[in-house]
Design an enzyme around this catalytic site. Structure first.
Site, mmCIF file in Angstrom:
data_model
loop_
_atom_site.group_PDB
_atom_site.id
_atom_site.type_symbol
_atom_site.label_atom_id
_atom_site.label_comp_id
_atom_site.label_asym_id
_atom_site.label_seq_id
_atom_site.Cartn_x
_atom_site.Cartn_y
_atom_site.Cartn_z
ATOM 1 N N ASP A 1 0.847 -1.186 0.000
ATOM 2 C CA ASP A 1 0.000 0.000 0.000
ATOM 3 C C ASP A 1 0.885 1.238 0.000
ATOM 4 O O ASP A 1 2.015 1.207 0.499
ATOM 5 C CB ASP A 1 -0.918 0.006 1.234
ATOM 6 N N ASP B 1 4.750 1.832 -3.765
ATOM 7 C CA ASP B 1 4.191 2.724 -4.774
ATOM 8 C C ASP B 1 4.162 1.916 -6.061
ATOM 9 O O ASP B 1 5.211 1.662 -6.669
ATOM 10 C CB ASP B 1 5.069 3.961 -4.918
ATOM 11 N N ILE B 2 2.991 1.476 -6.475
ATOM 12 C CA ILE B 2 2.922 0.544 -7.604
ATOM 13 C C ILE B 2 3.349 1.176 -8.922
ATOM 14 O O ILE B 2 3.601 0.453 -9.896
ATOM 15 C CB ILE B 2 1.521 -0.087 -7.754
ATOM 16 N N ASN C 1 -5.739 -4.168 -6.937
ATOM 17 C CA ASN C 1 -6.819 -3.302 -6.462
ATOM 18 C C ASN C 1 -6.409 -1.837 -6.373
ATOM 19 O O ASN C 1 -7.241 -0.943 -6.548
ATOM 20 C CB ASN C 1 -7.285 -3.796 -5.084
ATOM 21 N N TYR D 1 -10.241 8.756 -15.325
ATOM 22 C CA TYR D 1 -10.419 7.515 -14.568
ATOM 23 C C TYR D 1 -11.138 6.474 -15.426
ATOM 24 O O TYR D 1 -10.721 5.303 -15.480
ATOM 25 C CB TYR D 1 -11.214 7.791 -13.294
ATOM 26 N N LYS E 1 -9.631 2.786 -16.625
ATOM 27 C CA LYS E 1 -10.248 1.490 -16.356
ATOM 28 C C LYS E 1 -10.582 0.760 -17.654
ATOM 29 O O LYS E 1 -10.572 -0.474 -17.702
ATOM 30 C CB LYS E 1 -11.487 1.667 -15.478
#
Length: 255
Positions: A38, A64-65, A91, A160, A164
């Site tokens: 996270d 930090d993805i 997620n 956004y 997606k």
């Protein structure tokens, strides 16, 4: 509880709060051992502590993805802790703090930030973890998409929504690329859900009214409503399902 994920190892990104936390709590109850990356180590540690207090196994890690070195550390850590990884739930995403905005009022930095995390970050997690699954010739990757890419409200959350939509394409492409290695790649597309992030948005009540009115089952979606689909996609029951997007949106989108 049957514990259909007993002895499985799962990574759930963004599990410090909201929908990710719901996934983590349920996966732990189903017997999975968890690594919880996270952007907020404090929130992730809180989720891990709650799981441990109930007898589960979970560890938190700051990640930090959108940073490839961080996702590589995530991969190294899951092997260090558990020796394998069976499930990756992508997620983590930027949704918190976004509000209804005219399509041409978004800033360039909004587009860059949202795509860097929601699309590139999801890809980087897959890139880091998929090789570990390839070695064991088995694994489940579950991406979190959204039905917003398919509904009229897409215009109000445009960057956004587009991010997606890209997750849809990523899911289909990786299902093809990784299927020969025994890895299933699917996605869950929630409708407008009463997560912490959604509830703090401007005009969220109006948005909920609109979203619910478009549903066949006209009941406000809760984070817990998404959990069963995730457990199924992570379980042996979905071993011959790949490249699919499962809409959990009260029957808004019908394919």
């Amino acid at each position: 509880m049957s514990q259909v994920l007993k002895d499985k190892v799962a990574i759930i990104t963004g599990a410090g709060r909201g929908i990710g936390k719901e996934f983590a709590l349920r996966f732990a109850a189903e017997g999975a051992k968890l690594l919880l990356p996270d952007i907020s180590l404090e929130r992730a540690e809180s989720t891990a502590s709650e799981i441990k207090s109930k007898g589960g196994v979970a560890e938190a890690i700051f990640t930090d993805i959108s940073d490839e070195s961080a996702t590589r550390k995530m991969a190294d850590r899951v092997i260090e802790l558990y020796g394998k990884v069976d499930i990756l739930v992508n997620n983590a995403a930027i949704w918190y703090g976004l509000n209804i905005t005219p399509w041409d009022a978004w800033k360039q930095e909004d587009w860059d930030r949202i795509f860097t995390v929601n699309v590139k970050g999801t890809w980087l997690c897959c890139k880091a973890i998929a090789p570990l699954m390839v070695k064991q010739a088995k694994g489940k990757i579950i991406n979190i998409a959204s039905n917003v890419a398919r509904v009229p409200a897409a215009q109000f959350f445009l960057p956004y929504s587009c991010s997606k939509g890209a997750v849809y394409t990523l899911t289909h492409a990786l299902a093809r690329a990784l299927g020969p290695s025994g890895i299933n790649v699917n996605a869950i597309a929630p409708g407008y859900t009463a997560s912490e992030a959604s509830l703090t948005q401007r005009d969220s009540e109006k948005t909920f009214q609109l979203a619910t009115s478009e549903q066949s089952i006209q009941k406000r979606l809760q984070p817990a409503d998404l959990v069963e689909a995730a457990v199924f996609l992570a379980s042996p029951g979905s071993d011959m399902i790949s490249g699919q997007v499962i809409y959990v949106d009260g029957g808004t989108i019908m394919l």
